[in-house]
Design a protein around this motif. Structure first.
Motif, mmCIF file in Angstrom:
data_model
loop_
_atom_site.group_PDB
_atom_site.id
_atom_site.type_symbol
_atom_site.label_atom_id
_atom_site.label_comp_id
_atom_site.label_asym_id
_atom_site.label_seq_id
_atom_site.Cartn_x
_atom_site.Cartn_y
_atom_site.Cartn_z
ATOM 1 N N ILE A 233 13.340 2.313 -10.189
ATOM 2 C CA ILE A 233 13.113 1.421 -11.321
ATOM 3 C C ILE A 233 12.476 0.158 -10.753
ATOM 4 C CG2 ILE A 233 14.130 0.246 -13.300
ATOM 5 C CD1 ILE A 233 16.621 2.054 -12.898
ATOM 6 N N ALA A 234 11.175 0.094 -10.801
ATOM 7 C CA ALA A 234 10.447 -1.006 -10.154
ATOM 8 C C ALA A 234 10.270 -2.196 -11.092
ATOM 9 C CB ALA A 234 9.094 -0.517 -9.649
ATOM 10 N N ASP A 235 11.358 -2.594 -11.745
ATOM 11 C CA ASP A 235 11.277 -3.754 -12.638
ATOM 12 C C ASP A 235 11.455 -5.067 -11.896
ATOM 13 O OD1 ASP A 235 13.955 -3.572 -12.072
ATOM 14 O OD2 ASP A 235 14.642 -3.535 -14.152
ATOM 15 N N LEU B 33 15.761 -3.222 -8.443
ATOM 16 C CA LEU B 33 15.416 -3.259 -7.022
ATOM 17 C C LEU B 33 14.563 -4.496 -6.774
ATOM 18 C CD1 LEU B 33 14.492 0.431 -6.063
ATOM 19 C CD2 LEU B 33 16.721 -0.687 -6.070
ATOM 20 N N PRO B 34 15.053 -5.429 -5.982
ATOM 21 C CA PRO B 34 14.258 -6.624 -5.666
ATOM 22 C C PRO B 34 13.121 -6.268 -4.719
ATOM 23 C CG PRO B 34 16.284 -6.636 -4.405
ATOM 24 C CD PRO B 34 16.385 -5.471 -5.349
ATOM 25 N N PRO B 35 12.162 -7.165 -4.543
ATOM 26 C CA PRO B 35 10.989 -6.869 -3.717
ATOM 27 C C PRO B 35 11.281 -6.277 -2.337
ATOM 28 C CG PRO B 35 10.610 -8.885 -4.921
ATOM 29 C CD PRO B 35 12.028 -8.487 -5.213
ATOM 30 N N LYS C 229 9.743 -2.629 -1.134
ATOM 31 C CA LYS C 229 8.951 -2.480 0.088
ATOM 32 C C LYS C 229 9.565 -1.441 1.016
ATOM 33 C CE LYS C 229 7.250 -7.271 0.040
ATOM 34 N NZ LYS C 229 7.209 -8.568 0.763
ATOM 35 N N LEU C 230 10.886 -1.437 1.118
ATOM 36 C CA LEU C 230 11.563 -0.497 2.012
ATOM 37 C C LEU C 230 11.360 0.945 1.557
ATOM 38 C CD1 LEU C 230 13.460 -0.093 4.440
ATOM 39 C CD2 LEU C 230 15.390 -0.260 2.831
ATOM 40 N N VAL C 231 11.519 1.192 0.262
ATOM 41 C CA VAL C 231 11.316 2.548 -0.253
ATOM 42 C C VAL C 231 9.889 3.012 0.006
ATOM 43 C CG1 VAL C 231 11.303 4.007 -2.303
ATOM 44 C CG2 VAL C 231 13.111 2.291 -2.004
ATOM 45 N N TYR C 232 8.935 2.149 -0.273
ATOM 46 C CA TYR C 232 7.537 2.519 -0.042
ATOM 47 C C TYR C 232 7.277 2.779 1.441
ATOM 48 C CZ TYR C 232 2.458 1.983 0.332
ATOM 49 O OH TYR C 232 1.119 2.177 0.621
ATOM 50 N N LYS C 233 7.857 1.951 2.305
ATOM 51 C CA LYS C 233 7.637 2.102 3.749
ATOM 52 C C LYS C 233 8.206 3.411 4.272
ATOM 53 C CE LYS C 233 8.235 -0.349 8.148
ATOM 54 N NZ LYS C 233 8.677 -1.617 8.779
#
Length: 406
Positions: free
Chosen positions: A253-255, A259-261, A265-269
């Motif tokens: 949930i990228a609101d 999940l804060p920034p 970033k961690l999930v994407y990394k």
């Protein structure tokens, strides 16, 4: 509005691999005929000048409960249609309507109404099937799910539900519960996506679940175990398991609130754009002003309050649902998580299409695929939304209606 043939030109066309400046997309009969970096001469077409804006595949929302004041648990076909019409304005061209934990009768009613709504849905986001979220969850991780309905998997119940319809495409459950592994195998055997959710599972349990068909993690981090300690020993939870198991896909949930920034970033990394889908997990208050609302069905749902761009329990002890829209998800991944636009778009187009096994017809701009297309500016504000070759949303038209007081 509907046209036999549409030509979109002068756009920055986003493919899974590159952005084509000044590109052209040609549509006919609800399908994409061609995508080119050059102008395509054509006669008898409705011509759309993208004016240098981005042209992308339509957004696919794998997990959504409502919007515009309606919820899929309202027990009304019109509620399904209203949600689809509201979210198409924000670029969602396909969605998977999602239920909440409830009694058996309500589950059966939800799938019955979905089938009716699917046949009538012509003005909103296309339905890709229904997602049953619960009721087989860990009580400790129920979040805003109603504890009255939390229970272990019941073969008689879930078989009755699945025998009543062919529209269930996804079911989320806690894999550590008694009967959950058998449930996962049953879902997989029917071609239904099994996902872990609202779970206290540790790594060993998630690994076993993956072997039984649970290949996806529902709203990663939310209502999900992290590192735990038992008798002084540490155990990896469901969150770490989803990171470690390369075969498992995740959704977030990228609101910017759930999940804060740093976590975005961690999930994407770790998981990357090919394994991470963006979801709204939106409840009925999405696209509505802040204030009091209801999570779930109007007649017996949970009262919540919407403030700070999120739904909360009345005592503000926990989040109670997202009010995000698809455009916000992409905008946040770019502006808050520093993700390249091409990857942010992939996370809400080709990746969810692959997860839901519809990549053969959706998720990218390619000849032969469904003409689901969005045109937006540099801030991800929607200009036009096309679903199946039909122009269902045009920002200028909405502005004119607003100015006319309609």
């Amino acid at each position: 509005m509907e046209f036999r043939k549409i030509k979109i030109s002068n756009g920055q066309v986003i493919t899974p691999y590159r952005i084509i400046p000044g590109g052209t997309v040609l549509i006919e009969g609800g399908k994409i005929l061609a995508v080119s970096e050059y102008d395509i001469p054509v006669s008898d077409a409705q011509e759309i000048d993208a004016r240098g804006q981005y042209v992308a595949p339509g957004f696919i929302d794998l997990h959504i409960h409502g919007g515009g004041g309606s919820d899929f648990m309202d027990g009304d076909v019109e509620a399904f249609l209203s949600v689809a019409e509201k979210h198409v304005q924000y670029g969602t061209t396909s969605m998977v309507p999602t239920t909440l934990s409830s009694d058996t009768a309500s589950l059966l009613d939800a799938v019955r109404l979905y089938d009716k709504a699917h046949a009538r849905n012509t003005r909103g986001s296309e339905f890709l099937g229904i997602h049953l979220e619960g009721p087989y969850f860990a009580m400790n991780q129920r979040g805003a799910q109603d504890p009255r309905y939390i229970r272990n998997p019941d073969p008689a119940e879930y078989k009755a539900v699945l025998e009543s319809t062919r529209s269930v495409v996804r079911w989320s459950a806690a894999p550590e519960l008694p009967g959950s592994l058998e449930f996962g195998r049953y879902l997989t055997g029917r071609g239904i996506l099994a996902a872990i959710a609202h779970t206290d599972a540790i790594y060993e349990e998630v690994l076993e679940a993956l072997e039984c068909g649970y290949t996806h993690a529902t709203h990663l981090y939310s209502a999900m175990s992290g590192v735990t300690r038992k008798n002084a020993f540490r155990y990896a939870g469901a969150i770490e398991s989803a990171f470690l198991l390369d075969e498992m896909t995740v959704e977030i949930i990228a609101d910017g609130i759930h999940l804060p920034p740093p976590l975005l970033k961690l999930v994407y990394k770790i998981k990357g754009a090919d394994k991470t889908a963006l979801i709204t997990d939106a409840m009925r208050a999405a696209g509505m002003p802040p204030g009091e609302s209801i999570l779930g069905a109007l007649h017996n749902g949970l009262k919540v309050i919407v403030e700070d761009n999120v739904a909360k329990l009345p005592d503000r002890s926990s989040f109670a649902g997202s009010v995000a829209t698809a455009d916000l998800l992409v905008r946040n991944m770019v502006q808050l998580a520093d993700v390249p636009l091409i990857d942010a778009v992939k996370m809400i187009t080709s990746t969810p299409a692959a997860i839901m096994n519809v990549a053969d017809r959706k998720g990218s701009l390619a000849a032969g695929k469904d003409a689901d297309i969005v045109i937006f500016d540099a801030d991800i504000n929607m200009d036009m939304v096309i679903v199946g070759g039909r122009l269902l949303y045009r920002a200028q038209h909405q502005k004119q209606l607003h100015e006319a007081g309609r």
